[in-house]
Write a protein that holds these residues in place. Structure first.
Motif, PDB file in Angstrom:
ATOM      1  N   GLN A  43      22.381  33.184  49.950  1.00 37.56           N
ATOM      2  CA  GLN A  43      21.581  32.589  48.879  1.00 37.56           C
ATOM      3  C   GLN A  43      22.174  32.738  47.488  1.00 37.56           C
ATOM      4  O   GLN A  43      22.208  31.798  46.710  1.00 37.56           O
ATOM      5  N   LYS A  44      22.623  33.914  47.138  1.00 39.01           N
ATOM      6  CA  LYS A  44      23.147  34.132  45.798  1.00 39.01           C
ATOM      7  C   LYS A  44      24.638  34.426  45.877  1.00 39.01           C
ATOM      8  O   LYS A  44      25.074  35.247  46.679  1.00 39.01           O
ATOM      9  N   MET A  45      25.408  33.725  45.035  1.00 39.83           N
ATOM     10  CA  MET A  45      26.860  33.884  45.054  1.00 39.83           C
ATOM     11  C   MET A  45      27.392  34.141  43.661  1.00 39.83           C
ATOM     12  O   MET A  45      26.910  33.568  42.682  1.00 39.83           O
ATOM     13  N   LEU A  46      28.394  35.007  43.592  1.00 40.03           N
ATOM     14  CA  LEU A  46      29.135  35.214  42.360  1.00 40.03           C
ATOM     15  C   LEU A  46      30.388  34.347  42.424  1.00 40.03           C
ATOM     16  O   LEU A  46      31.119  34.369  43.423  1.00 40.03           O
ATOM     17  N   PHE A  47      30.627  33.582  41.352  1.00 38.45           N
ATOM     18  CA  PHE A  47      31.746  32.651  41.327  1.00 38.45           C
ATOM     19  C   PHE A  47      32.692  32.944  40.166  1.00 38.45           C
ATOM     20  O   PHE A  47      32.269  33.334  39.070  1.00 38.45           O
ATOM     21  N   LEU A  48      33.972  32.675  40.432  1.00 39.46           N
ATOM     22  CA  LEU A  48      34.988  32.552  39.406  1.00 39.46           C
ATOM     23  C   LEU A  48      35.298  31.066  39.230  1.00 39.46           C
ATOM     24  O   LEU A  48      35.048  30.260  40.118  1.00 39.46           O
ATOM     25  N   GLN A  49      35.874  30.744  38.083  1.00 35.61           N
ATOM     26  CA  GLN A  49      36.175  29.349  37.796  1.00 35.61           C
ATOM     27  C   GLN A  49      37.354  28.848  38.632  1.00 35.61           C
ATOM     28  O   GLN A  49      38.215  29.620  39.061  1.00 35.61           O
ATOM     29  N   LYS A  97      36.139  29.709  31.639  1.00 28.86           N
ATOM     30  CA  LYS A  97      37.569  30.018  31.657  1.00 28.86           C
ATOM     31  C   LYS A  97      37.957  30.584  33.021  1.00 28.86           C
ATOM     32  O   LYS A  97      37.143  31.173  33.730  1.00 28.86           O
ATOM     33  N   ASN A  98      39.226  30.409  33.378  1.00 28.64           N
ATOM     34  CA  ASN A  98      39.686  30.878  34.686  1.00 28.64           C
ATOM     35  C   ASN A  98      40.544  32.142  34.575  1.00 28.64           C
ATOM     36  O   ASN A  98      41.448  32.356  35.376  1.00 28.64           O
ATOM     37  N   ASN A  99      40.215  32.977  33.593  1.00 28.87           N
ATOM     38  CA  ASN A  99      40.950  34.235  33.422  1.00 28.87           C
ATOM     39  C   ASN A  99      40.183  35.448  33.912  1.00 28.87           C
ATOM     40  O   ASN A  99      40.572  36.587  33.653  1.00 28.87           O
ATOM     41  N   GLY A 100      39.044  35.197  34.611  1.00 27.28           N
ATOM     42  CA  GLY A 100      38.253  36.290  35.147  1.00 27.28           C
ATOM     43  C   GLY A 100      37.276  36.884  34.165  1.00 27.28           C
ATOM     44  O   GLY A 100      36.546  37.816  34.518  1.00 27.28           O
ATOM     45  N   GLN A 101      37.234  36.354  32.952  1.00 28.44           N
ATOM     46  CA  GLN A 101      36.341  36.916  31.942  1.00 28.44           C
ATOM     47  C   GLN A 101      35.048  36.128  31.794  1.00 28.44           C
ATOM     48  O   GLN A 101      34.199  36.493  30.969  1.00 28.44           O
ATOM     49  N   GLU A 102      34.896  35.076  32.570  1.00 29.53           N
ATOM     50  CA  GLU A 102      33.641  34.333  32.627  1.00 29.53           C
ATOM     51  C   GLU A 102      33.313  34.088  34.094  1.00 29.53           C
ATOM     52  O   GLU A 102      34.106  33.482  34.826  1.00 29.53           O
ATOM     53  N   ILE A 103      32.146  34.580  34.526  1.00 28.08           N
ATOM     54  CA  ILE A 103      31.736  34.451  35.920  1.00 28.08           C
ATOM     55  C   ILE A 103      30.344  33.835  35.960  1.00 28.08           C
ATOM     56  O   ILE A 103      29.644  33.779  34.956  1.00 28.08           O
ATOM     57  N   PHE A 104      29.961  33.378  37.132  1.00 24.87           N
ATOM     58  CA  PHE A 104      28.704  32.617  37.259  1.00 24.87           C
ATOM     59  C   PHE A 104      27.954  33.096  38.498  1.00 24.87           C
ATOM     60  O   PHE A 104      28.550  33.295  39.564  1.00 24.87           O
ATOM     61  N   GLY A 105      26.638  33.253  38.345  1.00 27.07           N
ATOM     62  CA  GLY A 105      25.794  33.626  39.476  1.00 27.07           C
ATOM     63  C   GLY A 105      24.893  32.477  39.886  1.00 27.07           C
ATOM     64  O   GLY A 105      24.066  32.025  39.084  1.00 27.07           O
ATOM     65  N   ASP A 121      30.762  24.910  34.528  1.00 27.01           N
ATOM     66  CA  ASP A 121      31.741  24.003  35.124  1.00 27.01           C
ATOM     67  C   ASP A 121      32.652  23.397  34.062  1.00 27.01           C
ATOM     68  O   ASP A 121      33.847  23.199  34.312  1.00 27.01           O
ATOM     69  N   THR A 122      32.100  23.085  32.903  1.00 23.82           N
ATOM     70  CA  THR A 122      32.888  22.395  31.880  1.00 23.82           C
ATOM     71  C   THR A 122      33.566  23.343  30.906  1.00 23.82           C
ATOM     72  O   THR A 122      34.616  23.015  30.343  1.00 23.82           O
ATOM     73  N   ARG A 123      32.984  24.539  30.707  1.00 25.94           N
ATOM     74  CA  ARG A 123      33.516  25.437  29.678  1.00 25.94           C
ATOM     75  C   ARG A 123      34.069  26.749  30.220  1.00 25.94           C
ATOM     76  O   ARG A 123      34.741  27.485  29.496  1.00 25.94           O
TER      77      ARG A 123
END
Length: 361
Positions: free
Chosen positions: A282-288, A91-99, A87-89
């Motif tokens: 239950q499980k989601m892939l997120f972009l910033q 990037k919103n360029n698609g090169q950092e994603i979160f599960g 959430d804090t670090r």
């Protein structure tokens, strides 16, 4: 609670996992030579890590430019550490994603002070559902959900990681069924099943894949009795039988067996919201937050393409469960449903947790 969300459009099929037609992509989106980092907020080998590692090579191949995709595990706090970091670090360029998994969203929904992240501001790409089955020890003398009332005040000992974990869903469900449950906290699903096998507890639940693999043999040998599934969401937002367990009644059916009427009211609506976050999506892939729409569309098309591969469903059923993915715009609807709790609903579940389990908020 914003109950209008449950009036699904006819195109939204969370059970069938139908998504929109693939969108046209901007020619500017190209990840050639880039490295994408997928942050997983748990250690290696767990359910979320297994899910991410199943999708990672497929996503790498499906994205334009076939970038290198690596998994970075950031454990701690039941997913809070990794979520705070993204959430804090992130990037919103698609090169950092979160599960994410259920606990990630639960902490935010419940207002846990440790969770400084705001997942409602992230951009969901796709979601993976799962199911769950509640089962009892055969020593209790109960053969089906229809006989639950015969338990009376008999104590059910339930292994649980904690009341704000995914176990919130069965804990609240069992109270709504007027079962006399004594939870033993500090036990994850695997430890809970082993405790059940040793006869230390007499009620447990497992999500679909471990249930089919590890509990089905207990049912076949006669030591475990399946009682109900949590169900799945139909296109009208109602609970329907889980296609993986079509012979088991879902929670709302069992509630009606015991109480003589369908569940309704605040407790059920709150339960249903956490059920969606914990099981139906239950499980989601997120972009910033702030990721350009063309990148979002690119990721969503990649997820649609992956799910459409001829061998995908067979491979997924073995690795992550036999459920269709929530794709395209449908994931937005599911996400809105998860964050639909009103302030009054949030206060209700906080009070319930504080009064029953001494949870501090």
């Amino acid at each position: 609670m914003k109950r209008t969300i449950y009036a699904f459009s006819t195109s939204l099929l969370l059970v069938a996992g139908f998504g929109p037609a693939p969108q046209a992509l901007s020619s500017d989106v190209d990840f050639s030579g880039e490295r994408i980092e997928w942050l997983v907020p748990f250690r290696e080998g767990g359910g979320t890590d297994t899910w991410a590692r199943f999708f990672a090579p497929r996503l790498s191949e499906a994205l334009p430019g076939q970038p290198t995709l690596i998994i970075r595990n950031v454990p701690g706090g039941g997913s809070i550490n990794g979520a705070n970091q993204f959430d804090t670090r992130g990037k919103n360029n698609g090169q950092e994603i979160f599960g994410s998994t259920a606990s990630t969203l639960f902490y935010a929904m419940l207002g846990d002070r440790r969770a400084s992240y705001q997942p409602q501001d992230w951009v969901p790409v796709f979601a993976t559902p799962t199911g769950g089955v509640l089962y009892l020890s055969s020593d209790l003398g109960i053969d089906s959900a229809a006989e639950l009332a015969e338990l009376g005040k008999q104590e059910l000992i339930f292994p649980s990681l904690g009341p704000t974990s995914l176990d919130l869903v069965p804990l609240l469900a069992m109270e709504m069924l007027h079962l006399n449950v004594r939870p033993v906290f500090g036990m994850d699903r695997s430890a809970g099943r082993l405790a059940f096998e040793r006869g230390e507890v007499n009620v447990d639940y497992q999500t679909s894949a471990p249930y089919l693999k590890n509990v089905t043999p207990l049912v076949e040998e006669g030591s475990a009795v399946p009682i109900m599934s949590w169900g799945v969401l139909g296109e009208d937002g109602s609970l329907q039988r889980d296609p993986s367990f079509p012979d088991l009644p879902h929670f709302a059916e069992v509630y009606e067996m015991i109480h003589g009427e369908a569940p309704q009211g605040q407790a059920f609506e709150v339960w249903k919201t956490f059920f969606i976050a914990g099981f139906a999506a239950q499980k989601m892939l997120f972009l910033q937050e702030g990721t350009p729409q063309e990148i979002v569309d690119t990721y969503r098309k990649a997820a649609i393409d992956i799910s459409a591969q001829p061998d995908f469903q067979e491979q997924a059923s073995v690795a992550i469960g036999d459920y269709d993915q929530i794709l395209g715009d449908n994931v937005d609807t599911a996400f809105e449903m998860i964050f639909s709790l009103s302030e009054d609903d949030t206060q209700w579940i906080q009070n319930w947790l504080a009064e029953n389990y001494d949870v501090k908020f």
